[in-house]
Scaffold this motif. Sequence first.
Motif, PDB file in Angstrom:
ATOM      1  N   HIS A   1      34.939  73.926  16.980  1.00 27.89           N
ATOM      2  CA  HIS A   1      36.047  73.025  17.283  1.00 27.89           C
ATOM      3  C   HIS A   1      36.597  73.275  18.692  1.00 27.89           C
ATOM      4  O   HIS A   1      37.003  72.331  19.383  1.00 27.89           O
ATOM      5  CB  HIS A   1      37.161  73.165  16.240  1.00 27.89           C
ATOM      6  CG  HIS A   1      36.885  72.423  14.973  1.00 27.89           C
ATOM      7  ND1 HIS A   1      36.212  72.984  13.920  1.00 27.89           N
ATOM      8  CD2 HIS A   1      37.147  71.137  14.603  1.00 27.89           C
ATOM      9  CE1 HIS A   1      36.091  72.096  12.941  1.00 27.89           C
ATOM     10  NE2 HIS A   1      36.647  70.966  13.334  1.00 27.89           N
ATOM     11  N   GLU A   2      36.599  74.537  19.132  1.00 27.52           N
ATOM     12  CA  GLU A   2      37.071  74.822  20.485  1.00 27.52           C
ATOM     13  C   GLU A   2      36.099  74.261  21.525  1.00 27.52           C
ATOM     14  O   GLU A   2      36.518  73.748  22.559  1.00 27.52           O
ATOM     15  CB  GLU A   2      37.252  76.327  20.669  1.00 27.52           C
ATOM     16  CG  GLU A   2      37.897  76.732  21.982  1.00 27.52           C
ATOM     17  CD  GLU A   2      39.315  76.204  22.154  1.00 27.52           C
ATOM     18  OE1 GLU A   2      39.763  76.062  23.309  1.00 27.52           O
ATOM     19  OE2 GLU A   2      39.980  75.934  21.123  1.00 27.52           O
ATOM     20  N   VAL A   3      34.799  74.356  21.250  1.00 30.44           N
ATOM     21  CA  VAL A   3      33.803  73.772  22.160  1.00 30.44           C
ATOM     22  C   VAL A   3      34.004  72.266  22.249  1.00 30.44           C
ATOM     23  O   VAL A   3      34.000  71.679  23.341  1.00 30.44           O
ATOM     24  CB  VAL A   3      32.376  74.098  21.677  1.00 30.44           C
ATOM     25  CG1 VAL A   3      31.341  73.267  22.444  1.00 30.44           C
ATOM     26  CG2 VAL A   3      32.091  75.583  21.850  1.00 30.44           C
ATOM     27  N   ALA A   4      34.207  71.610  21.106  1.00 31.44           N
ATOM     28  CA  ALA A   4      34.409  70.161  21.103  1.00 31.44           C
ATOM     29  C   ALA A   4      35.677  69.790  21.868  1.00 31.44           C
ATOM     30  O   ALA A   4      35.702  68.797  22.613  1.00 31.44           O
ATOM     31  CB  ALA A   4      34.486  69.651  19.666  1.00 31.44           C
ATOM     32  N   THR A   5      36.733  70.582  21.705  1.00 23.46           N
ATOM     33  CA  THR A   5      37.984  70.330  22.425  1.00 23.46           C
ATOM     34  C   THR A   5      37.775  70.461  23.928  1.00 23.46           C
ATOM     35  O   THR A   5      38.254  69.639  24.723  1.00 23.46           O
ATOM     36  CB  THR A   5      39.075  71.299  21.963  1.00 23.46           C
ATOM     37  OG1 THR A   5      39.343  71.077  20.574  1.00 23.46           O
ATOM     38  CG2 THR A   5      40.366  71.104  22.753  1.00 23.46           C
ATOM     39  N   THR A   6      37.038  71.490  24.335  1.00 28.08           N
ATOM     40  CA  THR A   6      36.759  71.703  25.759  1.00 28.08           C
ATOM     41  C   THR A   6      35.957  70.543  26.330  1.00 28.08           C
ATOM     42  O   THR A   6      36.232  70.063  27.435  1.00 28.08           O
ATOM     43  CB  THR A   6      36.004  73.023  25.965  1.00 28.08           C
ATOM     44  OG1 THR A   6      36.811  74.108  25.498  1.00 28.08           O
ATOM     45  CG2 THR A   6      35.674  73.243  27.441  1.00 28.08           C
ATOM     46  N   HIS A   7      34.965  70.084  25.587  1.00 28.58           N
ATOM     47  CA  HIS A   7      34.164  68.944  26.059  1.00 28.58           C
ATOM     48  C   HIS A   7      35.045  67.713  26.268  1.00 28.58           C
ATOM     49  O   HIS A   7      34.920  67.009  27.281  1.00 28.58           O
ATOM     50  CB  HIS A   7      33.062  68.623  25.049  1.00 28.58           C
ATOM     51  CG  HIS A   7      31.948  69.612  25.053  1.00 28.58           C
ATOM     52  ND1 HIS A   7      30.816  69.456  24.272  1.00 28.58           N
ATOM     53  CD2 HIS A   7      31.770  70.772  25.725  1.00 28.58           C
ATOM     54  CE1 HIS A   7      29.995  70.467  24.483  1.00 28.58           C
ATOM     55  NE2 HIS A   7      30.558  71.286  25.356  1.00 28.58           N
ATOM     56  N   ALA A   8      35.928  67.447  25.323  1.00 23.59           N
ATOM     57  CA  ALA A   8      36.805  66.279  25.439  1.00 23.59           C
ATOM     58  C   ALA A   8      37.741  66.427  26.639  1.00 23.59           C
ATOM     59  O   ALA A   8      37.977  65.458  27.379  1.00 23.59           O
ATOM     60  CB  ALA A   8      37.616  66.104  24.155  1.00 23.59           C
ATOM     61  N   GLN A   9      38.268  67.630  26.854  1.00 24.80           N
ATOM     62  CA  GLN A   9      39.161  67.859  27.990  1.00 24.80           C
ATOM     63  C   GLN A   9      38.432  67.667  29.312  1.00 24.80           C
ATOM     64  O   GLN A   9      38.969  67.053  30.247  1.00 24.80           O
ATOM     65  CB  GLN A   9      39.760  69.262  27.914  1.00 24.80           C
ATOM     66  CG  GLN A   9      40.755  69.449  26.776  1.00 24.80           C
ATOM     67  CD  GLN A   9      41.184  70.886  26.611  1.00 24.80           C
ATOM     68  OE1 GLN A   9      40.517  71.823  27.085  1.00 24.80           O
ATOM     69  NE2 GLN A   9      42.308  71.104  25.937  1.00 24.80           N
TER      70      GLN A   9
END
Length: 205
Positions: free
Chosen positions: A123-131
Amino acid sequence: MPPNEPEHRPSPYADDPAMHQVDARTLRGLAHPLRMRLLNALREFGPATASGLADRLGESSGATSYHLRQLAAYGFVEDDPERGKGRERWWKAAHTGTVFGPAVTFTHHADPEVRGAIGVVLHEVATTHAQELNTWLGTMHEWPEEWQRAMDISDFKLRLTPELALELSDKVHALVNSYRDRVPEDAEGSGVVRTHLHMFPRPTD
């Protein structure tokens, strides 16, 4: 292998010393949002002190110092003695990237703590990608027209089997890696390009 436990495919980076092969133990050391942000910052921007990272990430130096020590205990970061002077401690990433080792499966792992840690990391990787993508969209007007034409945001709908999905993913990884080291760091007009790959099945009803 426990019943219903899927076989883990060999990682294409299994023999790459620059990649950190995460196992169930080290995964627990990574599964914290600030630790992942610290590790990403060191990999992207190079060595830094705890106070420098605190300024970059908007955190306290006490928090960054503590979590850097935790990352070091699990082998993700290490001292950079060439930069440290006196009491000033510099840190650097120990590897260029991280991959799940063969002992780490996603939702099927027998240990609920490991499953929870995997969830935090993903979930943190996905959040970073979106940011990162949102930052690009908000600042793309500042880049030359050539870079604006070169950008891409695409999605594709394919009907595949799990085996073909793995094959496609491996081929995309191989293609991206074939472009590494083709452009010198000081090449005029060049830039660091971020490429994200997301692949997952969707319900059809």
